[in-house]
Write an enzyme that holds these catalytic residues in place. Structure first.
Site, PDB file in Angstrom:
ATOM      1  N   PRO A   2       0.822  -1.214   0.000  1.00  0.00           N
ATOM      2  CA  PRO A   2       0.000   0.000   0.000  1.00  0.00           C
ATOM      3  C   PRO A   2       0.853   1.260   0.000  1.00  0.00           C
ATOM      4  O   PRO A   2       1.642   1.493   0.905  1.00  0.00           O
ATOM      5  CB  PRO A   2      -0.802  -0.100   1.296  1.00  0.00           C
ATOM      6  CG  PRO A   2      -0.605  -1.486   1.788  1.00  0.00           C
ATOM      7  CD  PRO A   2       0.682  -1.963   1.233  1.00  0.00           C
ATOM      8  N   GLU A   3       0.701   2.051  -1.029  1.00  0.00           N
ATOM      9  CA  GLU A   3       1.274   3.400  -1.054  1.00  0.00           C
ATOM     10  C   GLU A   3       0.122   4.343  -0.729  1.00  0.00           C
ATOM     11  O   GLU A   3      -1.006   3.903  -0.503  1.00  0.00           O
ATOM     12  CB  GLU A   3       1.863   3.698  -2.441  1.00  0.00           C
ATOM     13  CG  GLU A   3       3.097   2.860  -2.762  1.00  0.00           C
ATOM     14  CD  GLU A   3       4.383   3.681  -2.787  1.00  0.00           C
ATOM     15  OE1 GLU A   3       4.358   4.852  -2.369  1.00  0.00           O
ATOM     16  OE2 GLU A   3       5.407   3.148  -3.224  1.00  0.00           O
TER      17      GLU A   3
END
Length: 273
Positions: A2-3
């Site tokens: 997850p960015e």
DNA sequence: CTGTTCTCCTGTGGGC
DNA sequence: TGCCCACAGGAGAACA
């Protein structure tokens, strides 16, 4: 992994699925996240309603009255909203269930356990994990001038400066690579040797690439809320990330691979200076 | 302050 | 097919 765009997509998905609901039960199967989940974690959540879900950097902040649940997804964490009446069997790495009185259960899964969960009361800025964070990239707080000012005494590679959360939050390895390519800046260039004008370009490219990713991530939002399991994040068509040795999309030259702080950096020798 | 290195962890994929 | 191992990576912590 997850960015910021994925975390924002998760935030939106969870918001529509949970707002206004009250926590009726909490099950922790494994407390060993990045920091051990506190003993009073379950008790501190039960009976509180989710008023809103906010995001700061890659942290999710569930506002529950006086309390805030601060969660980070780390590298491999995911929150899925599931129907409590028809809950899937517990799988490996399903570490936490938060049962809501609305018929939804939030399930946290995290194979590598780099994520974290804390409950706190009071001011966000009293939290050690939050108080040193730089500006949000998608707000007016991120400007080229800001990047220029905070890097005056920093001789590290501009890519490392970009990934430093006290400079700007939410720019992980993928988006550091992408935004530097789009701004035509060589990732190894010393941060204090990038002009104000080029930092202005860089700031706008950071905003553009993150916005595009959120727009793309938004297309999977419905799948996420329905949540029979897989989030299935949209993969953007990257310019450089993961493309070392392949042809530059602008000039056809083969892209180069190097490393900064152990992280893969891919760039174009002719397009980035 | 700045910079560097270490650390957490498990799934994946390449090499043989 | 199976084994070994490098690698991936956010970001705090510790240290120079």
């Amino acid at each position: 992994m997850p960015e910021l765009p994925e975390v924002e997509t998760v935030r939106r998905g969870l918001s529509s699925a949970t707002l206004g609901a009250t926590v009726s039960a909490v099950t922790v199967r494994d407390r060993r996240l990045r920091w051990a989940i506190a003993r009073d974690f379950e008790a501190s959540l039960i009976g509180n309603s989710i008023n809103s879900i906010e995001r700061r950097s890659k942290y999710l902040l569930f506002r529950l009255g006086e309390k805030t649940l601060l969660a980070h997804l780390g590298m491999t964490g995911s929150f899925v909203a599931l129907p409590t009446q028809n809950l899937p069997a517990v799988k490996a790495h399903d570490h936490v269930d938060i049962v809501l009185d609305s018929g939804i259960t939030l399930r946290y899964n995290d194979p590598r356990r780099f994520g974290s969960m804390h409950v706190f009361s009071g001011d966000d800025m009293a939290q050690p994990l939050l108080k040193h964070l730089g500006p949000e990239p998608l707000t007016a707080a991120l400007t080229g001038e800001h990047l220029f000012e905070v890097t005056r005494r920093r001789s590290c590679a501009v890519k490392l400066a970009l990934m430093d959360n006290s400079v700007v939050v939410g720019v992980g390895n993928i988006y550091a690579n992408e935004s530097l390519f789009r701004a035509g800046i060589h990732p190894s260039r010393a941060a204090n040797r990038v002009s104000l004008a080029r930092y202005e370009t860089l700031a706008s490219e950071i905003k553009a690439v993150l916005s595009e990713a959120i727009a793309a991530g938004g297309s999977t939002l419905r799948d996420f809320v329905n949540a029979s399991g897989e989030p299935g994040y949209f993969q953007l068509d990257y310019f450089v990330y993961g493309r070392d040795g392949e042809a530059c999309r602008r000039c056809e030259a083969p892209l180069k691979l190097t490393r900064h702080g152990g992280r893969a950096t891919v760039y174009c020798r002719s397009c980035q200076r």
